[in-house]
Enzyme design. Structure first.
Site, PDB file in Angstrom:
ATOM      1  N   TYR A 206       6.466   2.109 -20.110  1.00 39.53           N
ATOM      2  CA  TYR A 206       7.204   0.746 -20.382  1.00 39.53           C
ATOM      3  C   TYR A 206       5.776   0.248 -21.549  1.00 39.53           C
ATOM      4  O   TYR A 206       6.008   0.172 -22.675  1.00 39.53           O
ATOM      5  CB  TYR A 206       8.033  -0.207 -20.037  1.00 39.53           C
ATOM      6  CG  TYR A 206       8.671  -1.046 -20.513  1.00 39.53           C
ATOM      7  CD1 TYR A 206       9.607  -1.405 -21.270  1.00 39.53           C
ATOM      8  CD2 TYR A 206       7.553  -2.311 -20.431  1.00 39.53           C
ATOM      9  CE1 TYR A 206      10.235  -2.101 -22.254  1.00 39.53           C
ATOM     10  CE2 TYR A 206       8.419  -3.995 -21.299  1.00 39.53           C
ATOM     11  CZ  TYR A 206       9.570  -3.588 -22.226  1.00 39.53           C
ATOM     12  OH  TYR A 206       9.829  -4.329 -22.911  1.00 39.53           O
ATOM     13  N   LYS A 210       5.004  -0.339 -26.273  1.00 40.40           N
ATOM     14  CA  LYS A 210       5.772  -1.471 -26.825  1.00 40.40           C
ATOM     15  C   LYS A 210       4.025  -1.675 -27.638  1.00 40.40           C
ATOM     16  O   LYS A 210       4.218  -2.108 -28.503  1.00 40.40           O
ATOM     17  CB  LYS A 210       6.029  -2.667 -25.334  1.00 40.40           C
ATOM     18  CG  LYS A 210       7.068  -2.256 -24.676  1.00 40.40           C
ATOM     19  CD  LYS A 210       8.439  -3.064 -25.027  1.00 40.40           C
ATOM     20  CE  LYS A 210       8.941  -2.278 -26.127  1.00 40.40           C
ATOM     21  NZ  LYS A 210      10.334  -1.923 -26.725  1.00 40.40           N
TER      22      LYS A 210
END
Length: 346
Positions: A206, A210
């Protein structure tokens, strides 16, 4: 910039300003992931500003319809539209862009909010890891395909549209290994079944996606001619109550539950940062060009992202991204040549 845990805590405890307001009469707003969480709350905030159109871009028909009804009940706004898009499916992204080209008209604000927070590898029908495809590849693909509409809107209506990509402060705590930042095909490596089979490699999935959101915004801006009336930025909504962490289990789930109770923003508070990135500095919008927005101001990204190694990884991943997405949809290469090649960096 480095972000210590204490700095993170202090930022979460700061009083948060009210949502910024602007007149959105006749303007069109698209919000991805608009049926829940900060996406829905951002949509609610936009709805109070009299937009000509709000398009809720959602994966689920039933959840999207429920969000439309809830939006109307809570704001009185009755012109919201549900458009289906599944970022885990390139064909769905292309269909959404095709539909907007036919029916969309002007596009003033695009908030790319949808994301998956997962520690496990799940391949999509397109052959990519689902987190990498949803959070980065498809998010970038939609941005490319809607870029002409935003620039056309700018010239036709003498306005400055905004593309807001929702990133995360979690990128500050990444430790990027040399074999990744020197890999000329890092996206293919990260998407490979072999790489994803190692649970250790998936722990950072994750925040890594990002970081790629930030790379995309910075690389796009470095290639977008400064005369183009378009503001592109990345925004950190802060640590919020969120469904993103629903896969947490065991001690990790307990720790996250305790952290939420002590530190987390509500989804509505987190959404204010998205709205701020989309609407603030109306008189001098260029101040937010290429910005990483956190805590209602532009801040430096991580030390790695600013380092020579990070810049090289950014440029390599941009070239690879354009190549990958150009094979998904030939319009990507055409858009890059027409709108971005005037200001290419070496």
């Amino acid at each position: 910039m480095r972000l210590s845990f204490w700095s993170f805590v202090v930022e979460q405890w700061k009083p948060q300003p009210p949502v910024v307001k602007a007149d959105l009469t006749d303007k069109t707003v698209i919000v991805l992931g608009a049926n829940t969480g900060i996406g829905f709350e951002a949509t609610k905030n936009f709805a109070t500003m009299n937009p000509g159109r709000i398009i809720l871009a959602c994966r689920s028909q039933s959840k999207g319809e429920a969000a439309i009804e809830k939006l109307k009940a809570e704001t009185g706004y009755s012109k919201a539209e549900l458009w289906i898009i599944d970022l885990a499916d390139f064909a769905s992204v292309k269909y959404f862009a095709d539909r907007f080209e036919r029916e969309g008209g002007r596009l003033d604000i695009l908030v790319e909010n949808a994301a998956i927070g997962s520690f496990t590898h799940k391949p999509t029908n397109d052959g990519w890891d689902i987190s990498l495809q949803v959070n980065h590849l498809s998010t970038s693909l939609l941005a490319f395909l809607l870029l002409p509409a935003m620039i056309k809107t700018a010239h036709q209506y003498s306005t400055t549209p905004r593309l807001v990509v929702v990133s995360s402060g979690a990128h500050y705590w990444l430790n990027i290994k040399k074999n990744l930042y020197e890999d000329p095909e890092v996206l293919k490596t990260l998407g490979s079944a072999e790489y994803c089979a190692d649970p250790k490699n998936m722990q950072d999935r994750y925040p890594l996606t990002k970081l790629f959101n930030i790379f995309f915004v910075r690389a796009l801006n470095s290639r977008l001619p400064s005369s183009t009336p378009l503001i592109v930025n990345a925004v950190n909504p802060g640590y919020c109550y969120s469904e993103l962490r629903r896969e947490f289990s065991g001690i990790l789930a307990v720790v996250d539950w305790l952290m939420e109770k002590a530190l987390a923003f509500t989804a509505e508070i987190g959404s204010r940062r998205l709205v701020w990135a989309a609407l603030s500095n109306q008189e001098q919008p260029a101040q937010l060009r290429d910005g990483y927005i956190s805590n209602f101001k532009a801040e430096e990204v991580s030390d790695f992202a600013l380092s020579p190694e990070g810049v090289k990884m950014q440029d390599r991943s941009w070239d690879e991204l354009v190549d990958i997405l150009g094979k998904v949809d030939p319009r990507v290469a055409t858009i890059v040549d027409e709108y971005l090649s005037q200001n290419l960096v070496g």
